[in-house]
Design an enzyme around this catalytic site. Structure first.
Site, PDB file in Angstrom:
ATOM      1  N   HIS A 323      11.315  -4.353  -1.558  1.00 61.14           N
ATOM      2  CA  HIS A 323      10.872  -3.914  -2.591  1.00 61.14           C
ATOM      3  C   HIS A 323      11.547  -3.147  -3.765  1.00 61.14           C
ATOM      4  O   HIS A 323      10.981  -2.646  -4.627  1.00 61.14           O
ATOM      5  CB  HIS A 323       9.246  -3.687  -2.926  1.00 61.14           C
ATOM      6  CG  HIS A 323       9.019  -2.770  -1.759  1.00 61.14           C
ATOM      7  ND1 HIS A 323       8.036  -2.858  -0.895  1.00 61.14           N
ATOM      8  CD2 HIS A 323       9.186  -1.540  -1.587  1.00 61.14           C
ATOM      9  CE1 HIS A 323       7.646  -1.928  -0.208  1.00 61.14           C
ATOM     10  NE2 HIS A 323       8.538  -1.075  -0.583  1.00 61.14           N
ATOM     11  N   HIS A 398       3.931  -4.266  -5.313  1.00 62.01           N
ATOM     12  CA  HIS A 398       4.427  -4.069  -3.735  1.00 62.01           C
ATOM     13  C   HIS A 398       3.324  -3.241  -3.062  1.00 62.01           C
ATOM     14  O   HIS A 398       3.491  -2.927  -1.859  1.00 62.01           O
ATOM     15  CB  HIS A 398       5.632  -3.323  -3.984  1.00 62.01           C
ATOM     16  CG  HIS A 398       5.631  -1.679  -4.097  1.00 62.01           C
ATOM     17  ND1 HIS A 398       4.818  -1.337  -5.079  1.00 62.01           N
ATOM     18  CD2 HIS A 398       6.240  -0.764  -3.382  1.00 62.01           C
ATOM     19  CE1 HIS A 398       5.013   0.073  -5.033  1.00 62.01           C
ATOM     20  NE2 HIS A 398       5.769   0.403  -4.009  1.00 62.01           N
TER      21      HIS A 398
HETATM   22  P1  5GP Z   1       6.206   2.628  -1.359  1.00 57.34           P
HETATM   23  O1  5GP Z   1       6.892   1.454  -1.256  1.00 57.34           O
HETATM   24  O2  5GP Z   1       5.915   2.868  -3.107  1.00 57.34           O
HETATM   25  O3  5GP Z   1       6.493   4.092  -0.840  1.00 57.34           O
HETATM   26  O4  5GP Z   1       4.683   2.170  -0.963  1.00 57.34           O
HETATM   27  C1  5GP Z   1       4.084   1.036  -1.079  1.00 57.34           C
HETATM   28  C2  5GP Z   1       2.858   0.895  -0.974  1.00 57.34           C
HETATM   29  O5  5GP Z   1       2.392   1.063   0.449  1.00 57.34           O
HETATM   30  C3  5GP Z   1       1.923   1.971  -1.660  1.00 57.34           C
HETATM   31  O6  5GP Z   1       1.917   1.602  -3.115  1.00 57.34           O
HETATM   32  C4  5GP Z   1       0.734   1.875  -0.889  1.00 57.34           C
HETATM   33  O7  5GP Z   1      -0.264   1.149  -1.465  1.00 57.34           O
HETATM   34  C5  5GP Z   1       1.187   1.427   0.278  1.00 57.34           C
HETATM   35  N1  5GP Z   1       0.710   2.287   1.705  1.00 57.34           N
HETATM   36  C6  5GP Z   1       1.032   3.708   1.494  1.00 57.34           C
HETATM   37  N2  5GP Z   1       0.655   4.032   2.803  1.00 57.34           N
HETATM   38  C7  5GP Z   1       0.165   3.048   3.489  1.00 57.34           C
HETATM   39  C8  5GP Z   1      -0.378   2.981   5.063  1.00 57.34           C
HETATM   40  O8  5GP Z   1      -0.239   3.796   5.551  1.00 57.34           O
HETATM   41  N3  5GP Z   1      -0.818   1.648   5.237  1.00 57.34           N
HETATM   42  C9  5GP Z   1      -0.718   0.683   4.543  1.00 57.34           C
HETATM   43  N4  5GP Z   1      -1.346  -0.604   4.836  1.00 57.34           N
HETATM   44  N5  5GP Z   1      -0.355   0.833   3.253  1.00 57.34           N
HETATM   45  C10 5GP Z   1       0.192   1.949   2.695  1.00 57.34           C
HETATM   46 MN    MN Z   2       8.346   1.065   0.181  1.00 57.69          MN
END
Ligand code: 5GP
Ligand code: MN
Ligand code: MN
Length: 475
Positions: A323, A398
């Site tokens: 993503h 994402h």
């Molecule tokens: P990013 O790619 O922006 O770092 O994170 C993507 C998405 O992962 C975040 O927007 C959040 O909704 C989700 N996320 C963050 N931490 C966790 C986690 O520990 N478990 C799960 N299932 N989703 C998470």
């Molecule tokens: Mn990510």
């Protein structure tokens, strides 16, 4: 300025071009999400609309929040034949950060008796946390082989399964990678980091299918109620971060030299056809391979650990998708098919049914779209929709997206309490950083159910299944 907004329908908001904008800005969200969205998103999505060569519109997904230059949850496509640009900030620092989900063939009832020891084993054997290092050490020759070979390289070395490859974006290997465009510093940072999760929002999660929205597609994906899956979220570690940092700096200078007026220095970019633009693309594609290899290796570790507990079960890859990327893809604009440089930053590629890049087993139904929620609330699996092509170049949200900054989250929660509260709900968190857990508290994220509902309503992708966490290994 809310006066500039038009509401096109329940989940589409439009800002007509004003000032230096070349195309409109379009935000997909329901009313609650748009109200809660931070003002910076509107500023950033309109700034992106000012960049040279942008086609159709500058988009923000329902999980959008403030990012560096481009919003996180931003999608923008540029035409190389109309002075289009490539932007390091439009890809993000964690190049090719992404998600893979693996089917275990197990049910919740199989996991519960061993949940605690499984959590401890995963935590002991999956390197996680800031600066974590792994068992794989790359010499310069192997480093370059990894940077051109991606997940294929990993499987050739026994860290993975060749059957996975057709279910990984680009069949596991991004073409056009140029390791010689990656600095020594970036390679040095990656030397000990293959097969590591990293920190912050990266995770390996054991999840249960809690709800099915589309039985037919779920069946095609191999998902049934109460099935257990393993999801891995991570990216290109130190290498990608170093590439992003170096090229951002260089692109500020390059933009100025090419006479590109930047509405915000953070939007640093370079013409696609320029020397630096090409060099960035070569380095970024190498970083994509690094991320694909990394997730394949982590998947291999998960297989090994599950194999100790359940010798008769094998983990099969459902899909692996990034993503944070810039990809060259054919899209029809103004009735003409053109190769565009599609930037997705915190946005998942979401190809609909029939797309030629999908493996045979998935082609008729469409691409799995893997969406994180939070360690406490749950996550989603969607499927790409035919309408998504016209809506946002086949892209979707994402994640849930942040509702609170890390700083604000730290003030509100303690890691210990978050872990205890979740344990009481049957969710086991293992992390080297209690501070990290507080920053990532479920309450710091938006309502993922509302986000994916908005994505579905907007025609970006359709919901297939909701997952609830059982174990989360958090970086
Ligand atoms: P990013 O790619 O922006 O770092 O994170 C993507 C998405 O992962 C975040 O927007 C959040 O909704 C989700 N996320 C963050 N931490 C966790 C986690 O520990 N478990 C799960 N299932 N989703 C998470
Ligand atoms: Mn990510
Ligand atoms: Mn990441």
């Amino acid at each position: 300025d809310p006066a500039r907004f038009t509401r096109v329908d329940a989940t589409t908001w439009r800002i007509e071009p004003f000032g230096a904008m070349r195309v409109p800005a379009i935000i997909y969200a329901d009313e609650d999400l748009i109200r809660a969205m931070d003002d910076k998103v509107f500023e950033q999505v309109t700034n992106v609309a000012m960049l040279p060569g942008i086609v159709r519109a500058s988009y923000a997904m329902p999980d959008a929040h403030w990012g560096y230059g481009f919003p996180i949850g931003g999608v923008a496509a540029f035409d190389p034949d109309r002075s289009g640009i490539v932007s390091a900030g439009g890809v993000g620092f964690d190049v090719s950060c992404g998600v893979r989900t693996m089917l275990t063939g197990l049910d919740v009832a199989d996991i519960l008796p061993v949940q605690k020891s499984l959590a401890d084993s995963l935590y002991r054997q999956i390197p996680a946390g800031v600066g974590s290092t792994g068992a794989i050490v790359l010499d310069p020759v192997e480093m370059d082989a990894m940077l051109t070979g991606g997940a294929c390289w990993a499987t050739e070395h026994g860290w993975g399964d060749a059957r996975d490859l057709e279910r990984i974006e680009e069949q596991g290997r991004m073409a056009g990678a140029r390791p010689e465009c990656v600095s020594d510093r970036a390679k040095e940072r990656q030397r000990l980091e293959m097969g590591t999760l990293g920190s912050g929002n990266h995770y390996l999660e054991v999840q249960a299918v809690a709800e099915i929205f589309d039985t037919g597609v779920a069946e095609a994906f191999g998902l049934r109620q109460d099935n257990v899956v393993v999801t891995i979220h991570c990216g290109s570690r130190g290498l990608g971060h170093q590439i992003g940092t170096e090229f951002l700096k260089e692109m500020v200078v390059a933009a100025e030299a090419s006479g590109i007026a930047l509405p915000d220095r953070e939007l640093a970019c370079a013409p696609i056809h320029s020397e630096i633009g090409q060099r960035y693309l070569g380095a970024m594609r190498a970083a994509i391979n690094c991320a694909l290899a990394n997730r394949e290796i982590l998947g291999h570790y998960a297989r090994r650990i599950f194999g100790h507990f359940f010798p008769d079960h094998d983990l099969r890859l459902l899909f692996d998708v990034s993503h944070n990327t810039c990809k060259v893809e054919p899209h029809v604009v103004d009735g003409k098919r053109r190769n565009l440089f599609v930037h997705r930053k915190g946005a998942t590629r979401a190809f609909g049914p029939g797309h030629e890049s999908l493996p045979q087993a998935l082609r008729a139904v469409g691409q799995p779209v893997l969406i994180g929620g939070s360690m406490g609330t749950g996550s989603h699996i969607l499927v790409g929709a035919t309408t998504g092509e016209e809506k946002a170049f086949s892209s979707a949200c994402h994640g849930a997206g942040r509702a609170l900054s890390r700083h604000a989250a730290l003030k509100q929660w303690s890691g210990r309490k978050v872990i205890d509260d979740l344990a009481a709900q049957g969710i086991l968190i293992r992390s080297p950083s209690s501070r990290g857990v507080a920053e990532e508290a479920p309450g710091a994220y938006k309502d993922v159910d509302a986000v994916v509902m908005a994505a579905e309503h907007a025609g970006l992708a359709r919901r297939v299944a909701r997952l609830r966490p059982l174990i989360c290994i958090k970086g």
